[in-house]
Design an enzyme around this catalytic site. Structure first.
Site, mmCIF file in Angstrom:
data_model
loop_
_atom_site.group_PDB
_atom_site.id
_atom_site.type_symbol
_atom_site.label_atom_id
_atom_site.label_comp_id
_atom_site.label_asym_id
_atom_site.label_seq_id
_atom_site.Cartn_x
_atom_site.Cartn_y
_atom_site.Cartn_z
ATOM 1 N N LYS A 10 -5.707 -11.033 -6.818
ATOM 2 C CA LYS A 10 -5.815 -12.290 -6.072
ATOM 3 C C LYS A 10 -4.625 -13.176 -6.401
ATOM 4 C CE LYS A 10 -6.641 -15.189 -9.604
ATOM 5 N NZ LYS A 10 -5.690 -16.236 -9.992
ATOM 6 N N ASP A 136 -13.299 -15.851 -12.897
ATOM 7 C CA ASP A 136 -12.782 -15.301 -11.639
ATOM 8 C C ASP A 136 -13.608 -14.131 -11.113
ATOM 9 O OD1 ASP A 136 -10.679 -17.080 -11.406
ATOM 10 O OD2 ASP A 136 -9.214 -15.753 -12.362
#
Length: 289
Positions: A10, A136
């Site tokens: 990401k 995350d």
């Protein structure tokens, strides 16, 4: 029985830190999106009641420090699984890079073991479990594009951002996220405009996305590591449309709209940096299929 799961990296299109909470975590607002650079996770059921991690990358721990190991251990405890699993991690995402490689490996392990052990959990349930492993992991369970708040575990899904190239460049060193947050002086930062980035994505407006990238952690990492600052300068010089550090760094990404410009940025950076990747934004969410 074996199965494979993809674990995409990401990037943070925008990252803001609002304040330090009583639980010592920081309250954040982040817009994250997945890119087409991924680790591959192979899960193999074992009769022995143990978790084994296999990887050719010497920087990947093979014990409980590994987030994929933690994901498997958490599911085993919670659902009283008496079987073991072998987890092979084919590492393509740079380690300690601000790209959530470890978190994505953990998320892929959760998704994969949900199938392997026939737990029947939804993505929402897996994301909630993932929040216990790392900030995350919840986002990485879903993938796609999202606004993450709280300590990163509260996820609001967004539409995919405009299609473009992403050039990623990571200098040789790793960065400790905890150390960067510890050095952050929230009173001194310039906060990115999160709502404008949300609007830019909603309207599929590439120029507005480029205009609104921002990361409050960047100034801390740049002050400690001049190499990161140099990569940013070179990426801008070679013509990236927007340049930003991802997460706590040290990886820098550049958004590039056109193929010809992407090749120029990519080739130019190869002279400054060993780990350079040119990938597409993914933007699509994971599924349980």
């Amino acid at each position: 029985m074996k199965l494979m799961e993809k674990a995409p990296a990401k990037i943070n299109l925008a990252l803001d830190v609002l304040y330090k909470r009583p639980d010592q975590y920081h309250e954040v607002e982040m817009i994250m999106t997945t890119v087409d650079l991924a680790d591959r996770i192979e899960l193999e059921e074992k009769n022995e009641d143990e978790i084994k991690i296999f990887s050719h990358n010497r920087y990947v721990p093979d014990d409980e420090r590994n987030l994929a190991y933690q994901a498997a251990a958490l599911l085993k405890r919670r659902y009283h699984i008496k079987k073991g699993v072998g987890i092979t991690i084919e590492k393509n995402i740079p380690v300690a890079a601000g790209l959530a490689g470890g978190s994505s490996d953990a998320a892929a392990t959760l998704r994969g073991l949900n199938k392997l052990w026939q737990l029947g959990l939804s993505l929402d349930e897996l994301a909630e479990i993932g929040s216990e492993i790392g900030s995350d992991v919840s986002f990485c369970v879903y993938g796609g594009t999202a606004l993450a708040t709280g300590r990163g575990e509260k996820i609001k899904h967004l539409t995919s951002p405009p299609k473009c190239w992403v050039v990623l460049a990571k200098p040789v060193m790793g960065v400790s996220t905890a150390d960067i947050y510890k050095r952050l002086d929230i009173k001194e930062v310039k906060h990115p405009d999160i709502s404008s980035m949300v609007d830019a994505i909603a309207h599929n407006d590439y120029q507005m996305v480029c205009k609104n990238v921002g990361n409050v952690l960047e100034q801390v990492t740049l002050s400690l590591y001049p190499e990161v600052s140099n990569i940013k300068k070179q990426m801008k010089k070679f013509g990236a449309d927007a340049v930003l550090m991802s997460g706590s760094g040290p990886t820098v990404f550049g958004l590039v709209e056109y193929d010809s410009r992407m090749h120029r940025v990519y080739n130019g950076l190869r002279g400054f940096c060993e780990q350079v990747h040119a990938v597409r934004l993914l933007g699509e969410q994971s599924t349980l299929e």
